[in-house]
Write an enzyme that holds these catalytic residues in place. Structure first.
Site, PDB file in Angstrom:
ATOM      1  N   LEU A  17      -4.473 -10.980   5.272  1.00  0.00           N
ATOM      2  CA  LEU A  17      -3.180 -10.734   5.272  1.00  0.00           C
ATOM      3  C   LEU A  17      -2.672 -11.559   6.620  1.00  0.00           C
ATOM      4  O   LEU A  17      -1.535 -11.825   6.915  1.00  0.00           O
ATOM      5  CB  LEU A  17      -2.892  -9.314   5.630  1.00  0.00           C
ATOM      6  CG  LEU A  17      -2.644  -8.406   4.228  1.00  0.00           C
ATOM      7  CD1 LEU A  17      -2.559  -7.161   4.203  1.00  0.00           C
ATOM      8  CD2 LEU A  17      -1.487  -9.193   3.466  1.00  0.00           C
ATOM      9  N   ASP A  45      -4.102  -5.127  -2.193  1.00  0.00           N
ATOM     10  CA  ASP A  45      -4.774  -3.832  -2.582  1.00  0.00           C
ATOM     11  C   ASP A  45      -5.384  -3.216  -1.288  1.00  0.00           C
ATOM     12  O   ASP A  45      -5.221  -2.077  -0.948  1.00  0.00           O
ATOM     13  CB  ASP A  45      -5.766  -3.983  -3.583  1.00  0.00           C
ATOM     14  CG  ASP A  45      -6.970  -5.193  -3.103  1.00  0.00           C
ATOM     15  OD1 ASP A  45      -6.513  -5.844  -2.123  1.00  0.00           O
ATOM     16  OD2 ASP A  45      -7.749  -5.476  -4.068  1.00  0.00           O
ATOM     17  N   ASP A  85     -11.738  -4.688  -7.673  1.00  0.00           N
ATOM     18  CA  ASP A  85     -12.844  -5.059  -8.541  1.00  0.00           C
ATOM     19  C   ASP A  85     -14.120  -5.094  -7.597  1.00  0.00           C
ATOM     20  O   ASP A  85     -14.225  -5.223  -6.677  1.00  0.00           O
ATOM     21  CB  ASP A  85     -12.401  -6.396  -8.799  1.00  0.00           C
ATOM     22  CG  ASP A  85     -12.409  -7.549  -7.936  1.00  0.00           C
ATOM     23  OD1 ASP A  85     -11.929  -7.270  -6.956  1.00  0.00           O
ATOM     24  OD2 ASP A  85     -13.332  -8.667  -8.188  1.00  0.00           O
ATOM     25  N   LYS A 101      -9.159  -0.011   5.230  1.00  0.00           N
ATOM     26  CA  LYS A 101     -10.666   0.245   5.896  1.00  0.00           C
ATOM     27  C   LYS A 101     -10.524  -0.028   7.270  1.00  0.00           C
ATOM     28  O   LYS A 101     -10.834  -1.074   7.936  1.00  0.00           O
ATOM     29  CB  LYS A 101     -11.679  -0.738   5.222  1.00  0.00           C
ATOM     30  CG  LYS A 101     -12.271  -0.146   4.047  1.00  0.00           C
ATOM     31  CD  LYS A 101     -13.330  -0.862   3.602  1.00  0.00           C
ATOM     32  CE  LYS A 101     -13.502  -1.224   2.127  1.00  0.00           C
ATOM     33  NZ  LYS A 101     -14.481  -2.179   1.959  1.00  0.00           N
ATOM     34  N   ASP A 133      -9.035  -5.216   4.972  1.00  0.00           N
ATOM     35  CA  ASP A 133     -10.658  -4.672   5.459  1.00  0.00           C
ATOM     36  C   ASP A 133     -10.563  -5.596   6.683  1.00  0.00           C
ATOM     37  O   ASP A 133     -10.339  -5.184   7.882  1.00  0.00           O
ATOM     38  CB  ASP A 133     -11.398  -5.480   4.171  1.00  0.00           C
ATOM     39  CG  ASP A 133     -12.848  -5.194   4.435  1.00  0.00           C
ATOM     40  OD1 ASP A 133     -13.243  -4.196   5.599  1.00  0.00           O
ATOM     41  OD2 ASP A 133     -13.981  -5.891   3.633  1.00  0.00           O
ATOM     42  N   SER A 134     -11.182  -6.704   6.751  1.00  0.00           N
ATOM     43  CA  SER A 134     -11.336  -7.560   7.781  1.00  0.00           C
ATOM     44  C   SER A 134      -9.786  -7.911   8.498  1.00  0.00           C
ATOM     45  O   SER A 134      -9.869  -8.117   9.786  1.00  0.00           O
ATOM     46  CB  SER A 134     -12.348  -8.709   7.749  1.00  0.00           C
ATOM     47  OG  SER A 134     -11.635  -9.790   6.887  1.00  0.00           O
ATOM     48  N   GLY A 135      -9.029  -7.961   7.761  1.00  0.00           N
ATOM     49  CA  GLY A 135      -7.552  -8.393   8.311  1.00  0.00           C
ATOM     50  C   GLY A 135      -7.158  -9.986   8.132  1.00  0.00           C
ATOM     51  O   GLY A 135      -6.137 -10.673   8.260  1.00  0.00           O
ATOM     52  N   ARG A 148     -11.164  -2.856 -12.547  1.00  0.00           N
ATOM     53  CA  ARG A 148      -9.834  -2.935 -11.967  1.00  0.00           C
ATOM     54  C   ARG A 148      -8.960  -2.047 -12.739  1.00  0.00           C
ATOM     55  O   ARG A 148      -7.947  -1.484 -12.265  1.00  0.00           O
ATOM     56  CB  ARG A 148      -9.262  -4.320 -12.227  1.00  0.00           C
ATOM     57  CG  ARG A 148      -9.766  -5.339 -11.393  1.00  0.00           C
ATOM     58  CD  ARG A 148      -8.652  -6.394 -11.195  1.00  0.00           C
ATOM     59  NE  ARG A 148      -9.229  -7.695 -10.731  1.00  0.00           N
ATOM     60  CZ  ARG A 148      -9.667  -7.879  -9.431  1.00  0.00           C
ATOM     61  NH1 ARG A 148      -9.104  -7.432  -8.610  1.00  0.00           N
ATOM     62  NH2 ARG A 148     -10.052  -9.249  -8.959  1.00  0.00           N
ATOM     63  N   GLY A 188      -5.996  -8.368  -7.030  1.00  0.00           N
ATOM     64  CA  GLY A 188      -6.243  -7.096  -6.679  1.00  0.00           C
ATOM     65  C   GLY A 188      -4.811  -5.994  -6.505  1.00  0.00           C
ATOM     66  O   GLY A 188      -5.037  -4.784  -6.827  1.00  0.00           O
TER      67      GLY A 188
END
Ligand code: IMP
Ligand code: MG
Length: 192
Positions: A116, A108, A167, A139, A111-113, A173, A52
């Site tokens: 990371l 990229d 993607d 997000k 989102d939910s985390g 992409r 990503g």
């Protein structure tokens, strides 16, 4: 969609552009400047999460005027029935020795985390001098764990987006912009 059609243009599959090419370019210059200032006089290990972050990392590092070392990791989420959420694991490890080095992990989208959170946990155990994160998109509304990135390109609403590295089933992409897919393409049976 006909992939063997010479008139195929992935842009035709986009319903709505959320961030256009010029806006991405302009923001990357600003983001590069933020990173240059944050690490002035230091050397940085940049670690991209592929696939990503490929496009984002490639463009962003060309805005950096500090010495950098580049590496990347591949992350995969495995379903574990004993846990309520997926546990992402690094399946292709970094080659750099990051002990005592400033590290910037780039993805990229946040989102939910979960991704990371897990990736930074693994890198922190390797003893870097510092560890920060940078995402192109955030997000904000969808976090399932408490995680914030240090550098953020754009905050976007909770919608599934593709392009500029992001993607859907490994497609799209290559799009120069970021947008939502036309609804009828969001779950084509032949891609599942
Ligand atoms: P997190 O662990 O939920 O924060 O997930 C981050 C990863 O989910 C990203 O690296 C993407 O691969 C994927 N992802 C989340 N939202 C989107 C989206 O809108 N489009 C494409 N991929 C996404
Ligand atoms: Mg993905």
């Amino acid at each position: 969609m006909q992939t063997n059609d010479s008139a195929y243009n992935p842009l035709d599959d986009i319903d709505r552009v959320l961030v256009d090419e010029a806006t991405i370019k302009a923001r990357l210059k600003e983001l590069g400047e933020e990173i240059n200032q944050a690490y002035e006089g230091r050397e940085l290990a940049v670690i991209g999460i592929i696939n990503g972050a490929i496009i984002f990392v490639a463009d962003l590092i060309r805005e950096l005027r500090i010495p950098i070392q580049l590496d990347s990791v591949r992350v995969q989420s495995y379903f574990d029935e004993s846990k309520p959420v997926q546990t992402p694991e690094i399946i292709d490890k970094i080659r750099l020795d990051i002990q005592g080095i400033d590290v910037l992990v780039i993805d990229d989208i946040l989102d939910s985390g979960v991704t990371l959170t897990r990736v930074t946990e693994i890198f922190r155990a390797m003893g870097p001098a510092s560890l920060k994160t940078c995402v192109l998109l955030d997000k904000k509304t969808t976090r399932s764990v408490d995680f914030e990135a240090d550098f953020v390109g754009f905050r976007i609403p909770d919608e599934f987006v593709v392009g500029y590295g992001l993607d859907f089933a490994e497609r799209y992409r290559q799009l120069p912009c970021i947008g939502t897919l036309r609804p009828e393409l969001q779950n084509p049976p032949e891609w599942s």
